[in-house]
Write a protein that holds these residues in place. Sequence first.
Motif, PDB file in Angstrom:
ATOM      1  N   PHE A   1      23.814 -10.953 -16.931  1.00 52.45           N
ATOM      2  CA  PHE A   1      24.335  -9.611 -16.675  1.00 52.45           C
ATOM      3  C   PHE A   1      25.762  -9.701 -16.123  1.00 52.45           C
ATOM      4  CE2 PHE A   1      24.585  -5.479 -14.420  1.00 52.45           C
ATOM      5  CZ  PHE A   1      24.381  -4.659 -15.531  1.00 52.45           C
TER       6      PHE A   1
ATOM      7  N   LYS B   1      29.224  -8.177 -17.822  1.00 58.86           N
ATOM      8  CA  LYS B   1      30.262  -7.406 -17.123  1.00 58.86           C
ATOM      9  C   LYS B   1      31.645  -7.987 -17.408  1.00 58.86           C
ATOM     10  CE  LYS B   1      27.695  -6.115 -12.976  1.00 58.86           C
ATOM     11  NZ  LYS B   1      27.479  -6.553 -11.586  1.00 58.86           N
TER      12      LYS B   1
ATOM     13  N   HIS C   1      32.757  -7.198 -20.925  1.00 61.52           N
ATOM     14  CA  HIS C   1      33.095  -5.777 -21.030  1.00 61.52           C
ATOM     15  C   HIS C   1      34.471  -5.500 -20.401  1.00 61.52           C
ATOM     16  CE1 HIS C   1      32.762  -1.523 -21.258  1.00 61.52           C
ATOM     17  NE2 HIS C   1      32.354  -1.320 -20.031  1.00 61.52           N
TER      18      HIS C   1
ATOM     19  N   VAL D   1      24.421  -3.729 -24.257  1.00 60.99           N
ATOM     20  CA  VAL D   1      23.597  -4.829 -23.742  1.00 60.99           C
ATOM     21  C   VAL D   1      22.218  -4.709 -24.375  1.00 60.99           C
ATOM     22  CG1 VAL D   1      24.769  -5.428 -21.591  1.00 60.99           C
ATOM     23  CG2 VAL D   1      23.177  -3.500 -21.606  1.00 60.99           C
TER      24      VAL D   1
ATOM     25  N   GLN E   1      19.595  -2.370 -14.015  1.00 60.60           N
ATOM     26  CA  GLN E   1      20.835  -3.108 -13.696  1.00 60.60           C
ATOM     27  C   GLN E   1      22.058  -2.270 -14.035  1.00 60.60           C
ATOM     28  OE1 GLN E   1      20.270  -6.072 -12.060  1.00 60.60           O
ATOM     29  NE2 GLN E   1      18.210  -5.291 -12.460  1.00 60.60           N
ATOM     30  N   VAL E   2      22.011  -1.648 -15.218  1.00 62.14           N
ATOM     31  CA  VAL E   2      23.148  -0.842 -15.678  1.00 62.14           C
ATOM     32  C   VAL E   2      23.314   0.394 -14.799  1.00 62.14           C
ATOM     33  CG1 VAL E   2      23.971   0.605 -17.595  1.00 62.14           C
ATOM     34  CG2 VAL E   2      23.112  -1.702 -18.052  1.00 62.14           C
TER      35      VAL E   2
ATOM     36  N   SER F   1      25.064  -0.364 -11.501  1.00 63.69           N
ATOM     37  CA  SER F   1      26.366  -1.032 -11.512  1.00 63.69           C
ATOM     38  C   SER F   1      27.521  -0.057 -11.730  1.00 63.69           C
ATOM     39  CB  SER F   1      26.395  -2.088 -12.625  1.00 63.69           C
ATOM     40  OG  SER F   1      27.709  -2.562 -12.782  1.00 63.69           O
TER      41      SER F   1
ATOM     42  N   MET G   1      29.560  -0.769 -15.078  1.00 65.44           N
ATOM     43  CA  MET G   1      28.908  -0.591 -16.380  1.00 65.44           C
ATOM     44  C   MET G   1      28.659   0.890 -16.645  1.00 65.44           C
ATOM     45  SD  MET G   1      28.584  -3.635 -17.662  1.00 65.44           S
ATOM     46  CE  MET G   1      27.290  -4.731 -18.226  1.00 65.44           C
ATOM     47  N   ASN G   2      29.718   1.683 -16.425  1.00 65.27           N
ATOM     48  CA  ASN G   2      29.553   3.129 -16.575  1.00 65.27           C
ATOM     49  C   ASN G   2      29.619   3.603 -18.020  1.00 65.27           C
ATOM     50  OD1 ASN G   2      29.289   3.228 -13.858  1.00 65.27           O
ATOM     51  ND2 ASN G   2      31.321   4.100 -13.445  1.00 65.27           N
TER      52      ASN G   2
ATOM     53  N   VAL H   1      28.453   1.786 -20.935  1.00 64.86           N
ATOM     54  CA  VAL H   1      27.766   0.846 -21.822  1.00 64.86           C
ATOM     55  C   VAL H   1      26.459   1.479 -22.300  1.00 64.86           C
ATOM     56  CG1 VAL H   1      28.685  -1.033 -20.403  1.00 64.86           C
ATOM     57  CG2 VAL H   1      26.291  -0.414 -20.199  1.00 64.86           C
TER      58      VAL H   1
ATOM     59  N   VAL I   1      22.433   0.620 -23.478  1.00 64.98           N
ATOM     60  CA  VAL I   1      21.353  -0.364 -23.330  1.00 64.98           C
ATOM     61  C   VAL I   1      20.360  -0.169 -24.465  1.00 64.98           C
ATOM     62  CG1 VAL I   1      19.622  -1.313 -21.761  1.00 64.98           C
ATOM     63  CG2 VAL I   1      21.538   0.017 -20.835  1.00 64.98           C
TER      64      VAL I   1
END
Length: 240
Positions: free
Chosen positions: A167, A171, A174, A184, A213-214, A217, A220-221, A223, A225
């Motif tokens: 992970f 990041k 990205h 991801v 996780q996303v 974070s 990771m605004n 992304v 999944v």
Amino acid sequence: MERIPVIEIFGPTIQGEGMVIGQKTMFVRTAGCDYRCRWCDSSFTWDGSAKDEIKQMTAEDIWQQLKQLGGDRFNHVTISGGNPALLKSLHALISLLKQHRMRIGLETQGSVWQDWFYDIDDFTISPKPPSSNMETNFAMLDTIMDRLASHRGQVSIKVVVFNDEDFAYAKHVHQRYPTVPFYVQVGNDDIHEGDDVTLRLKLLQKLEWLVEQVVQSNEMNDVRVLPQLHTLLWGNRRGV
Ligand SMILES: C[S@@+](CC[C@H](N)C(=O)[O-])C[C@H]1O[C@@H](n2cnc3c(N)ncnc32)[C@H](O)[C@@H]1O
Ligand SMILES: Nc1nc2[nH]cc(C(=O)O)c2c(=O)[nH]1
Ligand code: SF4
Ligand SMILES: [Mg+2]
């Protein structure tokens, strides 16, 4: 006539991963890879276990087989492997598919460049996280991303995540290419599981973990999944 080493052709099915998930498509899977990912779900393309299935085909042979399987029920073809980017000879297939007005997807890890990349419509680059035991050549990846920056097709990056370290790697990738659509994907740790119900449950638990996780974070605004939809539907079977 230039030959292309092909290990399987299948479909119509749906693209189970990434940016065009759900898209009806045919698959052409080439043999051979420059990587040896620890968890590769297609290791038969490079570990010798299916070497008797490799056919040296011309672009026209491949088109004939696609038509035989799919008839007129497809207009999208995804090329995967192994690493199809190892094959300069794929340019002939790409131009033949274009002549037949097909849209073309490509799955590659971003370790090798080919000039025929410019003719791909749906381009997925999937750099490999630490759990794969592979090392990313970021100089090469920079070159590829740079050349594809003005690409007329869609380009995306997809990182498979198995654990916290992966992970963190996701990041990092990205952040390095912040303007490229970023996905991801849930890692499948149970590539030999034969029971689809057990597998589904495990994969959905991993999906829940990855979403969490996303969600947590602030890096990771933007992304997306995704699971491997084909694995949820059809398990670890080949040719789906
Ligand atoms: C089999 S690879 C072939 C194309 C190319 N070699 C690559 O890795 O991008 C196709 C996709 O499957 C993903 N993949 C392989 N094994 C997986 C696994 N065990 N769980 C989840 N995704 C996996 C790869 O990361 C890649 O995105
Ligand atoms: N349905 C389906 N979708 C896929 N997306 C990427 C695949 C691959 O193995 O490259 C794959 C595959 O093998 N099957
Ligand atoms: S790069 Fe792709 S095909 Fe090659 S070993 Fe890794 S997942 Fe498998
Ligand atoms: Mg697959």
